[in-house]
Design an enzyme around this catalytic site. Sequence first.
Site, PDB file in Angstrom:
ATOM      1  N   HIS A 120     -43.193  21.939  -0.286  1.00 25.07           N
ATOM      2  CA  HIS A 120     -43.646  23.222   0.249  1.00 25.07           C
ATOM      3  C   HIS A 120     -43.600  24.214  -0.922  1.00 25.07           C
ATOM      4  O   HIS A 120     -42.762  24.087  -1.810  1.00 25.07           O
ATOM      5  CB  HIS A 120     -42.634  23.609   1.332  1.00 25.07           C
ATOM      6  CG  HIS A 120     -42.990  24.780   2.170  1.00 25.07           C
ATOM      7  ND1 HIS A 120     -42.786  26.064   1.760  1.00 25.07           N
ATOM      8  CD2 HIS A 120     -43.488  24.858   3.427  1.00 25.07           C
ATOM      9  CE1 HIS A 120     -43.155  26.887   2.741  1.00 25.07           C
ATOM     10  NE2 HIS A 120     -43.579  26.187   3.764  1.00 25.07           N
TER      11      HIS A 120
ATOM     12  N   LYS B 194     -37.268  26.607  13.233  1.00 26.00           N
ATOM     13  CA  LYS B 194     -37.961  25.331  13.435  1.00 26.00           C
ATOM     14  C   LYS B 194     -37.193  24.431  14.393  1.00 26.00           C
ATOM     15  O   LYS B 194     -37.654  23.359  14.745  1.00 26.00           O
ATOM     16  CB  LYS B 194     -38.197  24.642  12.104  1.00 26.00           C
ATOM     17  CG  LYS B 194     -39.187  25.446  11.268  1.00 26.00           C
ATOM     18  CD  LYS B 194     -39.787  24.724  10.118  1.00 26.00           C
ATOM     19  CE  LYS B 194     -40.796  25.639   9.441  1.00 26.00           C
ATOM     20  NZ  LYS B 194     -41.101  25.228   8.081  1.00 26.00           N
TER      21      LYS B 194
ATOM     22  N   CYS C 259     -48.985  25.485   3.038  1.00 26.16           N
ATOM     23  CA  CYS C 259     -48.067  25.854   1.955  1.00 26.16           C
ATOM     24  C   CYS C 259     -47.773  24.672   1.044  1.00 26.16           C
ATOM     25  O   CYS C 259     -46.674  24.532   0.512  1.00 26.16           O
ATOM     26  CB  CYS C 259     -46.746  26.418   2.483  1.00 26.16           C
ATOM     27  SG  CYS C 259     -46.930  27.971   3.335  1.00 26.16           S
TER      28      CYS C 259
ATOM     29  N   ASP D  71     -34.378  20.048   0.979  1.00 27.48           N
ATOM     30  CA  ASP D  71     -34.987  21.021   1.879  1.00 27.48           C
ATOM     31  C   ASP D  71     -35.161  20.335   3.244  1.00 27.48           C
ATOM     32  O   ASP D  71     -36.029  19.484   3.415  1.00 27.48           O
ATOM     33  CB  ASP D  71     -36.329  21.443   1.279  1.00 27.48           C
ATOM     34  CG  ASP D  71     -37.188  22.245   2.248  1.00 27.48           C
ATOM     35  OD1 ASP D  71     -36.758  22.484   3.389  1.00 27.48           O
ATOM     36  OD2 ASP D  71     -38.302  22.625   1.849  1.00 27.48           O
TER      37      ASP D  71
ATOM     38  N   GLN E 197     -37.994  20.831   7.669  1.00 29.90           N
ATOM     39  CA  GLN E 197     -38.888  20.074   8.551  1.00 29.90           C
ATOM     40  C   GLN E 197     -38.173  18.891   9.191  1.00 29.90           C
ATOM     41  O   GLN E 197     -38.650  18.325  10.171  1.00 29.90           O
ATOM     42  CB  GLN E 197     -40.080  19.574   7.721  1.00 29.90           C
ATOM     43  CG  GLN E 197     -41.319  19.287   8.517  1.00 29.90           C
ATOM     44  CD  GLN E 197     -41.814  20.492   9.284  1.00 29.90           C
ATOM     45  OE1 GLN E 197     -42.018  20.405  10.487  1.00 29.90           O
ATOM     46  NE2 GLN E 197     -41.978  21.636   8.630  1.00 29.90           N
TER      47      GLN E 197
END
Length: 404
Positions: free
Chosen positions: A121, A224, A362, A198, A201
């Site tokens: 991202h 999220k 992104c 990260d 997601q």
Amino acid sequence: MLDVQKIRDDFPILTREVNGKPLVYFDNAATSQTPQVVIDAIVDYYSSYNANIHRGVHTLSQEATDAYEIARKKIQEHFGAKYAHEIILTSGTTHSINIIATGFTSLLSKGDEIIVSALEHHSNIVPWQMLCERTGAILKVIPMNEDGELVMNVYDQLLSNSTKLVFTNHISNALGTINPIEEIIEKAHRVGAAVLIDGAQACPHVKPDVKALDVDFYVASAHKLCGPTGVGMLYGKEDWLNKLPPYQGGGEMIEQVTFEKTTYAGLPHKFEAGTPNICGGIAFGVALDYMNSIGFDNIAAYENELLEYGTQKLLEIEGLKIYGTSKNKTSVISFNLDNIHPYDVGTIVDKLGIAVRTGHHCAQPIMDFYKIPGTVRASFSFYNTKEEIDALVEAVKKAKMMLS
Ligand SMILES: *Cc1c(COP(=O)(O)O)cnc(C)c1O
């Protein structure tokens, strides 16, 4: 198994209409919807104990402080951190990554190397480029293949004693690929590099265990996983967080201030300057409780079913191509119709009440790899149904008819 109908009743927004049609919400990879318990927690905070934390001796301030620290504890337990003070509450994934990227400025020198993945991202690319500009460090990229997977033997070749940091997402937001983070972490540690994952997601789909992963930093956003926007977390191993300098100066993060010298507060306050998103932090904890009450195993099993069903149904449409075809993926389907711009498809399906994402998500380098301007992305959550997927398939067929 999940009682999807009962779960849908928890989400007031799912009863609304868009353009005269029942809303079908398939933009879960951008942000999830909010269950009533989380909305209630927000209303309750502002209705009954809104106050600044860690400061007042008065009752409201103590109630708010207690609730905020209970939320930190819930986040600690959810992510499997050893200590609550290893959890820094931030405004989200982007903020969390910037705390680390800025903090490493004083720890890197010219010629040091940082490895990122091709599936990142933008929020996980730009802060490292800025760090490289400040320090003279060099950015290296683990490439991807046609299926949207990382090419791991190139990663092996990129690693060396010059590697100081490795950054990758746990799951790609653009393609849904689940990256082999265990292997990435273990190999980075062999050359003495730190690893940041990260998890923005991944967290809606899996429950990571930072201790078992032995990861140095792990970051995520509440919005999220059924929480509110503007709040997220940074997990860092205690040693690392002690070593890194504070990100911002201000209230809450100090021990003592004089004009000659300021000493910093201990963890986690050192990284939490200023009044935080108190209500958001509390609601983040409630959102984790909600997701855990449904159970991540149940969520993953049901979302896989939706993924298989959606993949099969969409592929029946002639000229439809799916990007991101790894066997290891979550419920994200990125696709295009022959020669039709994704934006046009998105506009037509929105007219039919269906929310999908269109564009580069992104993640422009991924689109460049496939030589496309973007994709249509449908991302499924545990509150979606097969009937909604059928509605999407019909809408895409209609778009194809109108546009070709
Ligand atoms: C959404 C997302 C981000 C950015 O999260 P913010 O909440 O906007 O800070 C970063 N990485 C991935 C993989 C994401 O999906």
